[in-house]
Design an enzyme around this catalytic site. Structure first.
Site, PDB file in Angstrom:
ATOM      1  N   ASP A  11      48.339  38.979  43.179  1.00 36.78           N
ATOM      2  CA  ASP A  11      47.154  38.278  43.927  1.00 36.78           C
ATOM      3  C   ASP A  11      47.147  38.779  45.165  1.00 36.78           C
ATOM      4  OD1 ASP A  11      45.275  36.413  44.853  1.00 36.78           O
ATOM      5  OD2 ASP A  11      46.367  34.528  44.736  1.00 36.78           O
ATOM      6  N   ASP A 106      40.170  40.168  42.830  1.00 34.65           N
ATOM      7  CA  ASP A 106      41.432  40.275  43.913  1.00 34.65           C
ATOM      8  C   ASP A 106      42.873  39.742  43.119  1.00 34.65           C
ATOM      9  OD1 ASP A 106      40.767  37.482  43.633  1.00 34.65           O
ATOM     10  OD2 ASP A 106      41.151  37.015  45.833  1.00 34.65           O
ATOM     11  N   GLU A 107      42.801  39.729  41.712  1.00 35.45           N
ATOM     12  CA  GLU A 107      43.912  39.164  40.974  1.00 35.45           C
ATOM     13  C   GLU A 107      43.898  39.824  39.798  1.00 35.45           C
ATOM     14  OE1 GLU A 107      44.341  34.635  40.734  1.00 35.45           O
ATOM     15  OE2 GLU A 107      42.403  34.751  41.392  1.00 35.45           O
TER      16      GLU A 107
END
Length: 221
Positions: A11, A106-107
């Site tokens: 993350d 974003d993960e």
């Protein structure tokens, strides 16, 4: 848990804001809020670490954020940059496993169950991923990594030592992790499901572990 599944949840920290700070040295070390098309109307899409320390939060109205943090710098989001980092990061993660699952821009989840014995210890793999992120993107773009026996647990603990943190769920600490976690800390338990769980007597993980499956099935199907 060496003989069991090992899932990483990677993350990126304050992603949009960190990308903007990496791209523009003048923004580094300053409280910034990434916005949509307007710098004065709408909400904060992402806050830098400095802004978060001042109390600015994601989805906060811009006017309120500036009341809380008068020196907040608003920056229009640039998805061209974010998408580049996202796609490049997936290339990096694929060095460590063929099983890479993007979860958002974003993960990502990375299943290293079958590759960890080849690549070294879990700690070494995690540190190597962080090094690759540093080398490819620069010092302002960091990620926190949760390690667990499944995606649910890995995602839960990736938040534990932010920013730029690492947390591994082990056989020794898993009961403590579960006992201390709040129901809404788990991915998928939002406000409505939390309310419904409370209505059937589930207020914490221990309650969830002890409730009859039939009761859960009758409530949730």
């Amino acid at each position: 848990m060496t003989d069991k599944k090992t899932i990483l949840h990677i993350d990126f920290d304050s992603f949009f804001a960190s990308v903007e700070q990496q791209a523009n040295p003048n923004l580094r070390g300053k409280p910034i809020g990434v916005t949509g098309s307007s710098l004065s109307k709408g909400i904060i899409c992402a806050a830098s670490r400095e802004a978060k320390k001042a109390g600015v939060k994601t989805a906060m109205p811009i006017f309120k954020a500036k009341q809380i943090c008068p020196n907040l710098i608003t920056v229009k989001g640039d998805f061209t940059k974010y998408l580049y980092i996202h796609e490049k990061s997936l290339e990096i993660f694929s060095k460590y496993s063929d099983l890479v699952e993007p979860f958002s821009i974003d993960e990502a989840f990375v299943d290293i169950t079958d590759t960890k014995h080849i690549l070294g210890t879990i700690e070494k793999i995690v540190q190597n991923i962080k090094y690759d992120v540093l080398e490819n993107f620069g010092g302002y773009i960091t990620c926190s990594i949760g390690v667990g026996p499944n995606k649910l647990m890995a995602k839960l603990v990736s938040d534990y030592n932010k920013p730029n943190g690492i947390f591994e769920v082990t056989e020794e600490n898993i009961n403590t992790v579960l006992k201390e976690a709040k129901l809404q800390d788990f991915c998928g338990i939002g406000v409505q499901i939390h309310r419904r769980l409370n209505e059937i007597g589930v207020f914490n993980v221990t309650d969830l572990q002890n409730i009859h499956m039939e009761t859960l099935y009758n409530e949730f199907g």
